[in-house]
Design a protein around this motif. Sequence first.
Motif, PDB file in Angstrom:
ATOM      1  N   TYR A 124      -5.846  35.980  22.361  1.00 20.48           N
ATOM      2  CA  TYR A 124      -5.158  36.906  23.267  1.00 20.48           C
ATOM      3  C   TYR A 124      -4.962  36.283  24.645  1.00 20.48           C
ATOM      4  N   LEU A 179       3.300  52.063  24.125  1.00 19.23           N
ATOM      5  CA  LEU A 179       3.149  50.850  23.305  1.00 19.23           C
ATOM      6  C   LEU A 179       4.175  50.808  22.171  1.00 19.23           C
ATOM      7  N   PRO A 221       1.701  47.715  29.782  1.00 17.17           N
ATOM      8  CA  PRO A 221       1.600  46.295  30.163  1.00 17.17           C
ATOM      9  C   PRO A 221       2.955  45.725  30.604  1.00 17.17           C
ATOM     10  N   ILE A 253      -6.822  45.422  24.671  1.00 13.82           N
ATOM     11  CA  ILE A 253      -6.250  46.724  25.018  1.00 13.82           C
ATOM     12  C   ILE A 253      -7.263  47.856  24.986  1.00 13.82           C
ATOM     13  N   SER A 310      -7.412  58.199  17.559  1.00 13.83           N
ATOM     14  CA  SER A 310      -6.798  56.870  17.711  1.00 13.83           C
ATOM     15  C   SER A 310      -5.370  56.882  17.188  1.00 13.83           C
ATOM     16  N   GLY A 311      -4.498  56.256  17.906  1.00  8.15           N
ATOM     17  CA  GLY A 311      -3.105  56.127  17.459  1.00  8.15           C
ATOM     18  C   GLY A 311      -2.238  57.323  17.758  1.00  8.15           C
ATOM     19  N   ASN A 316     -12.572  44.555  28.433  1.00 14.06           N
ATOM     20  CA  ASN A 316     -11.880  44.962  27.206  1.00 14.06           C
ATOM     21  C   ASN A 316     -12.422  44.264  25.975  1.00 14.06           C
ATOM     22  N   GLN A 317     -12.131  44.851  24.855  1.00 15.33           N
ATOM     23  CA  GLN A 317     -12.473  44.241  23.572  1.00 15.33           C
ATOM     24  C   GLN A 317     -11.516  43.067  23.333  1.00 15.33           C
ATOM     25  N   PRO A 318     -11.809  42.219  22.333  1.00 21.08           N
ATOM     26  CA  PRO A 318     -10.960  41.029  22.145  1.00 21.08           C
ATOM     27  C   PRO A 318      -9.480  41.353  21.932  1.00 21.08           C
ATOM     28  N   ASP A 319      -9.145  42.574  21.485  1.00 18.69           N
ATOM     29  CA  ASP A 319      -7.723  42.884  21.292  1.00 18.69           C
ATOM     30  C   ASP A 319      -6.998  43.033  22.627  1.00 18.69           C
ATOM     31  N   GLY A 354      -7.784  47.664  32.948  1.00 19.26           N
ATOM     32  CA  GLY A 354      -6.591  47.097  32.302  1.00 19.26           C
ATOM     33  C   GLY A 354      -6.361  45.645  32.673  1.00 19.26           C
ATOM     34  N   GLY A 355      -6.157  44.822  31.690  1.00 17.30           N
ATOM     35  CA  GLY A 355      -5.833  43.413  31.909  1.00 17.30           C
ATOM     36  C   GLY A 355      -7.041  42.536  32.168  1.00 17.30           C
ATOM     37  N   ARG A 356      -8.221  43.140  32.290  1.00 21.17           N
ATOM     38  CA  ARG A 356      -9.422  42.333  32.582  1.00 21.17           C
ATOM     39  C   ARG A 356     -10.202  42.040  31.293  1.00 21.17           C
ATOM     40  N   PRO A 357     -10.255  40.772  30.900  1.00 26.03           N
ATOM     41  CA  PRO A 357     -10.928  40.435  29.628  1.00 26.03           C
ATOM     42  C   PRO A 357     -12.382  40.903  29.575  1.00 26.03           C
ATOM     43  N   ASP A 358     -13.077  40.891  30.716  1.00 28.47           N
ATOM     44  CA  ASP A 358     -14.498  41.278  30.699  1.00 28.47           C
ATOM     45  C   ASP A 358     -14.693  42.782  30.512  1.00 28.47           C
ATOM     46  N   GLY A 418      -2.129  41.304  32.911  1.00 28.21           N
ATOM     47  CA  GLY A 418      -2.076  42.604  32.245  1.00 28.21           C
ATOM     48  C   GLY A 418      -1.174  42.629  31.026  1.00 28.21           C
ATOM     49  N   ARG A 438     -19.756  38.205  24.505  1.00 26.43           N
ATOM     50  CA  ARG A 438     -19.164  39.192  23.595  1.00 26.43           C
ATOM     51  C   ARG A 438     -19.726  39.092  22.179  1.00 26.43           C
TER      52      ARG A 438
END
Lengths: 196, 850
Positions: free
Chosen positions: B63, A91, A125, A171, A59-60, A166-169, A160-164, B203, B236
């Motif tokens: 977010y 990023l 993004p 990304i 990570s990172g 991705n995690q709440p962050d 990418g960009g889809r809330p469902d 995005g 979630r």
Amino acid sequence: MPGMFARAWGNPKIKILFLGDSITAGYGIAQEDAYPALLGQKLESLGIHHVEIMNGSISGSTTASALSRLKWFQKAAPDILVLALGANDGLRGLSVENMEENLGQTITFAKNNNMDVILAGMQIPPNYGPEYADAFKQVFTTLADDHGIALIPFLLEGVGGRPDMNQPDGIHPNRAGHQQIAKTVLPFILKRIQEP
Amino acid sequence: MFWIRTAFKELITHKGFSLFFILNLALGLAGFIAIQSFRESLDRHMDENLKEILTADLVLISYNSLTQQEMQQADRILAGYRDKARLVTFFSMARGHDRSRLVRVMAMDGAYPLYGGFTFEEETDSKDIQGNPGLFMTRDTARSLGIKTDSDRGKPVKLGEKAFLIRDFFKDDPDKNLTGLELAPKVYMGLDQLAGTGLIRFGSRVRYLYYYRFEPGVNLEGKIRDLKQHFYDPVRNQPRLNVYDARDVNQRLGRLSRYFTRYMGLVSIIALFLAGMVAAYLFRGFLTLKSKEMAILMAVGATRKYIYFYVSCQLLFLGTISAGLAVIVSMVLLPVFPVIFKDLIPAHLNVGMSFDTLAVALVVGIAGSLVFCLPLFVTIFSIRPLTLLQGHSVTRRGSKRKTLWQALSFVPVIAALFLMSVMVSGTMVDGALFAGGFILALGVFSLIGALVFWACRFPAASKQIPVKIAFRNLFRNKWSSLSCFVTIAMGVFLIALVPQVRKGLETEIIRPKGLKIPVLFLADIQEAQKASLIRFMKAQEGELTRISPMVRGRIKTVNGRPFYGRRDKSEKRARGRRLAFIFSFRKTLDASEKVVQGAPMSQTPWEFGSNTPFEISLERSFADRHDLKIGDALEVDIQGIFLTGKVVNLRQVKWASFQPNFFMLFQDGVLNDAPKTYVAGISNLDRSRRHELKNEIVDRFPNISVIDVTQTAQTILGVTDRLSLSVKFMAWLAIAAGLLSIFSISRHEAFKNRNQINLLKVLGTDFNTLQLITLLESGFVGFAAGITALCLSVAVSFGISWYFFDSLWQPAEGTLFLILCLSTVTCMATGLGAAWQVMKARPVQLLGQG
């Protein structure tokens, strides 16, 4: 990679190394839910048993560490390298020229050590601005062309960009996101190990 | 009415005694009010600081932009708010005059910030960028975008597809980041100016912040709970937005803030006990003095009921006047305190008295007179006119019934003590522990005091007349001496606790000597870049400090059991267990860390491939969170290589010291060959050189992240400095209030002894001998009580530090010695003062007052 097809169904094992960042490391989810592990399971379900997945993702991490990390993993003699780095460079707004140079050196080293390289394309993004986003995206196409390697156009296709996905962050992919990535990557892996 | 009139008449007749009593009790209560007021003011001050860090009372972070309907729902839940502000933040590449760089865009509306503000170079209004495409940034940021002089300010800065002009440079901005190291400098724009940039699209990674300000005293806990429930995402399994208030900032400050709150609670309880103790002692003395009068009144026909009423009236009157006087004295003195102690307390501290403090002081003064005297009221049972004809004390006779009543009469005292402890400390457990400890200490002092005064019979056999008389008096009046001993010992004990706990706390809060606070923080330094970076920095003005390796890895098993899937404290608190950790190694520990449990790590490098497990050092809170102990065997995955290590020690790390520190340190030799990056700090760098050096590093080592931590470090260190100052000031205030209490008690004791001194004078004792006897008597009681109390305070403060402050304890020998000297001298001086008064007064006058 002559003989790899044969090896997939027999001994010795094909070693696939994933060299990536938090996305490939499975940040925020269990390691067995990260897409490299899911790919291993899919290969098993397809009857391809003699494949060993190595997830060397951190990570990172940025592309600057790619070469030194690959040298460390060279001790395990991987056959296929899935190079999924660059997102953190983007990023952090790092220079795309340096990113290209870092990835280029890593690909060269891998090829010199008989690894078959699959480059995972990344996109940044839109909030980073069109100029930078375009230049960033172009790096992966250029590298794939220059080195004659396989390119996954966008690793986070459909994620990418889809809330469902991705995690709440917003990304890091969630479990569903990782399953989607596994679907995106699978054909590239199959192609490499099934190639006569 | 007759009894009320008689009660007041008597108090007025004996105005000397009444005045003396009122003054002493008022002093004790004033000490409590001062401490409690300072505690509340400091709490408020820290709270305001936290709000300024948060810039609001409550912040919602999402977010995704909240829809109008969601916004209305949030507003409805947060009904009663005073102000509201919005901010949208994201990273973007800004194109300046001749170069691009990453910036953090802060698009704010006109109401932002709700607390705090900008400090601009010119007198710009922060709302000036709402109506036009203007930007606020620091001069350093502008320089890094190629805008070097004021004349360059006309050159546009492009964000996305829109061009902006710099309106002003800020020196300080309201956004304070306490945890995250900023990747890029902040650039402020008007919220409406986002339109046309093309940066917010599908995005885009953007954070939406909604700030709320409430009237003071609004309970936010319920509102936060409702918000989280309302915006809960069942798919979630977590809320769709994050909610923060000052408590979260408090948590980010971590242990320091928790310690501070507990410490303040401790000081308040001590102040309360001191005030209560003075009240109880004086009331008790009053009642003892009155017992003979009660017997006389009964002899002339007063019933027991009227006696109670008569005494209660007097006690209530004296207590009320004392409490009132204490409040008036405090009201006059408190506003002057910040001026007197200008450099000892945090700047801009507004000291005021709260209603609660006044109420507690009045309750202690008024109701305390009855509650504390209940055990003595029981003695009225045994008062009979006949006792007047007997030689011994009128209250000495006992019966089973009296003993039972006396035992029961302690119940309200203990209950009051417990309730007030809970109220002042804020928690049931802390209050109960303090109250229990107080009662235990009383028992210990009574036992030791009884032994001390029993042993006074030996020096009483001395041939030296002053020694003989002094110790004979102490031995003969051992019950009276004992009560004085116990009270003084309790006073010294309580005031000695504070500086010892304080010293331990300061070791956590204060910056260690020689600690270099970084100005810039470097991350992601590659192995191959390390040597050239060191070489480069040697030629520069700044100093490269603590270049520390970082290796990412995972914990696979603990004592053979999988690490993932174990239930521990972290799992109960957080969403899930973190798997990847950062490992590091260093040959010597940093000044900001120390081993608190276990042995230091071996200096001998571990042999790779050895069958012996390597040594691991864990940060204490990390070990606690993950249920890891010394001796645990940890199997770690260091990027594909599996190795086993053993925990050999636990470290305490001062995270607020702003040094590169790690939860897990491995023995030298384990990680040396693993792929790693480095982090380092740059300190001793002049502010004017900061920007230039930053650019030079970025040019030469493009992948290295150079993070300017000046503001973050200043924010954290500013808060810790204020905490440290407050902790110190409160300790000295507690000592002063304690000494005041001891002074009140010993003055009362000296007042009681006037008749005895007078008798010696009448018998022809010269002044010098009288002086020596008084000094010996009062000095011995003061010293014996002081030394006993200090010994117990060392043990108890250690226990308090262990339980409440994670074993932060340091002996404060100097302060203890000072307290011992001051308490002994206070006793001797007040005793001597009484002797002087007796020498000046005529014997008949003194007998008349008795």
